[in-house]
Design a protein around this motif. Structure first.
Motif: not given
Length: 126
Positions: A57-68
């Motif tokens: 989950m933490d990795r997924l959230y970071l990925e979406f923040a970077l994509r944003n």
């Protein structure tokens, strides 16, 4: 900051997530992620289990923040992102940029139509 949008405080972020859950029972997850990839409000719908582990989950959230953040680099050429969505084998995931480099992250049951849910969320964010 986008026109017509104001920065949200913690209670209004949580309220936003509650309103997203109220749109449709097919919404599995509604959360606000900050620019560092931390969940600052919301979470999984009560009674449902996430498909991924807590570590993922933490990795997924970071990925979406970077994509944003990466999408914002093209705002001058294409205009700001309204929302981004991916349909996967098991789930649909959508992100909606918010003021202050935050984003609303939702997941929807894959078998459920998403158009009305997306439209209603866009109305909430106006």
């Amino acid at each position: 900051m986008a026109a017509g949008k104001k920065k949200q405080d913690g209670s209004s972020r949580a309220e936003l997530c509650s309103k997203v859950f109220a749109i449709d029972p097919a919404v599995r997850f509604a959360g606000v992620i900050d620019k560092m990839g931390k969940l600052v409000a919301g979470g999984m719908r009560e009674g449902l289990r996430p498909l991924e582990s807590v570590k993922d989950m933490d990795r997924l959230y970071l990925e979406f923040a970077l994509r944003n953040a990466m999408r914002r680099e093209f705002d001058a050429e294409f205009g700001p992102t309204i929302y981004a969505m991916s349909e996967r084998e098991k789930i649909k995931i959508a992100t909606f940029p918010m003021p202050g480099e935050e984003l609303l992250l939702i997941s929807i049951d894959r078998s459920h139509p998403h158009d009305r849910i997306i439209s209603r969320i866009l109305e909430l964010l106006r």
